[in-house]
Design an enzyme around this catalytic site. Sequence first.
Site, PDB file in Angstrom:
ATOM      1  N   CYS A   1       0.836  -1.210   0.000  1.00 49.90           N
ATOM      2  CA  CYS A   1       0.000   0.000   0.000  1.00 49.90           C
ATOM      3  C   CYS A   1       0.874   1.264   0.000  1.00 49.90           C
ATOM      4  CB  CYS A   1      -0.913   0.015   1.212  1.00 49.90           C
ATOM      5  SG  CYS A   1      -1.793   1.582   1.391  1.00 49.90           S
TER       6      CYS A   1
ATOM      7  N   GLU B   1      -5.636   7.664   8.346  1.00 48.45           N
ATOM      8  CA  GLU B   1      -5.439   8.586   7.216  1.00 48.45           C
ATOM      9  C   GLU B   1      -3.945   8.923   7.134  1.00 48.45           C
ATOM     10  OE1 GLU B   1      -7.248   9.821   4.580  1.00 48.45           O
ATOM     11  OE2 GLU B   1      -8.694   8.346   5.267  1.00 48.45           O
ATOM     12  N   SER B   2      -3.315   8.512   6.028  1.00 49.28           N
ATOM     13  CA  SER B   2      -1.849   8.570   5.951  1.00 49.28           C
ATOM     14  C   SER B   2      -1.231   9.928   6.276  1.00 49.28           C
ATOM     15  CB  SER B   2      -1.382   8.094   4.570  1.00 49.28           C
ATOM     16  OG  SER B   2      -1.903   8.908   3.547  1.00 49.28           O
TER      17      SER B   2
ATOM     18  N   LYS C   1     -11.475  -8.188   5.343  1.00 46.30           N
ATOM     19  CA  LYS C   1     -10.888  -7.528   6.516  1.00 46.30           C
ATOM     20  C   LYS C   1     -11.367  -8.128   7.835  1.00 46.30           C
ATOM     21  CE  LYS C   1     -11.032  -3.402   3.740  1.00 46.30           C
ATOM     22  NZ  LYS C   1     -11.755  -2.217   3.370  1.00 46.30           N
TER      23      LYS C   1
ATOM     24  N   VAL D   1      -6.104   1.125   5.290  1.00 48.25           N
ATOM     25  CA  VAL D   1      -4.816   1.250   5.957  1.00 48.25           C
ATOM     26  C   VAL D   1      -4.133   2.473   5.361  1.00 48.25           C
ATOM     27  CG1 VAL D   1      -4.512  -1.198   6.448  1.00 48.25           C
ATOM     28  CG2 VAL D   1      -3.675  -0.307   4.286  1.00 48.25           C
TER      29      VAL D   1
END
Length: 239
Positions: free
Chosen positions: A29, A81-82, A56, A69
């Site tokens: 990811c 939230e990255s 999941k 993710v």
Amino acid sequence: MTTAKAYIKGSAFPPLSEGTLRLYSMRLCPFAQRVRLVLAHKQINYETININLKEKPEWFLERNPSGSVPVLEKDGKIVYESVIVCQYLDDVYPQNRLTPSDPYQRAQDAILLDYYSNKYIPNFYKILRDQKDEEAKDTFKKAVQKLDEELKARGKYFGGSQVAMIDFLIWPWIERFSLVAAVFPEVVLSKSNFPRLFAWKQNMMSLPAVKGIAFDAEFHQMFFQKWLEGSAEAYDVGL
Ligand code: GSH
């Protein structure tokens, strides 16, 4: 960790010990990679729980109802939230600070990230899904040109002379650039096409944080093929 199999629906929750920082991730990811880059750069210890995003586990959805993710967890605190996770890590672990202290520079970086998030990332995926999407190709090429242009003013990195948060937020889709270039040769990331972005890529690849977690083009291709097919096997590709 890039060698651990993904947890799937029905699997038991892996116990989390007090004081341990945990990242719920997926090996390939790009959004989770942003966080892994920041963790590596700041030399923060953490454990990884990879998630099968097709099936999941219930306990994962309890932590992030949107089901994506990366998700960070420590002592009952959950952040997802990255971009928010990366910022949170930079605030909580101040070593090797990545966010510029100058508010004007922070604003400039936020403007670039907004552009990248709206023009580059979505069209990256649109082109891979439909190689004939001319609008996507046009916008994507302009976005690549814009990145190259930005570096003229910014220097070695988007952060200037030093790597900064904006560099790590941009990196994962440049690592995967060859996926798009394979179907859209006009944007091949060469020294003659995009000299500054090309040099930036080399500079980034020499950083221990990037070197330590990069996958090569063939591996990305292998994952991406399975992901496009909607295969649950994508998440354990190569293991
Ligand atoms: N806006 C999110 C972020 O920046 O963290 C996007 C994260 C994202 O899309 N992650 C993908 C995901 O979890 C994997 S690369 N997809 C599963 C899903 O959304 O169901």
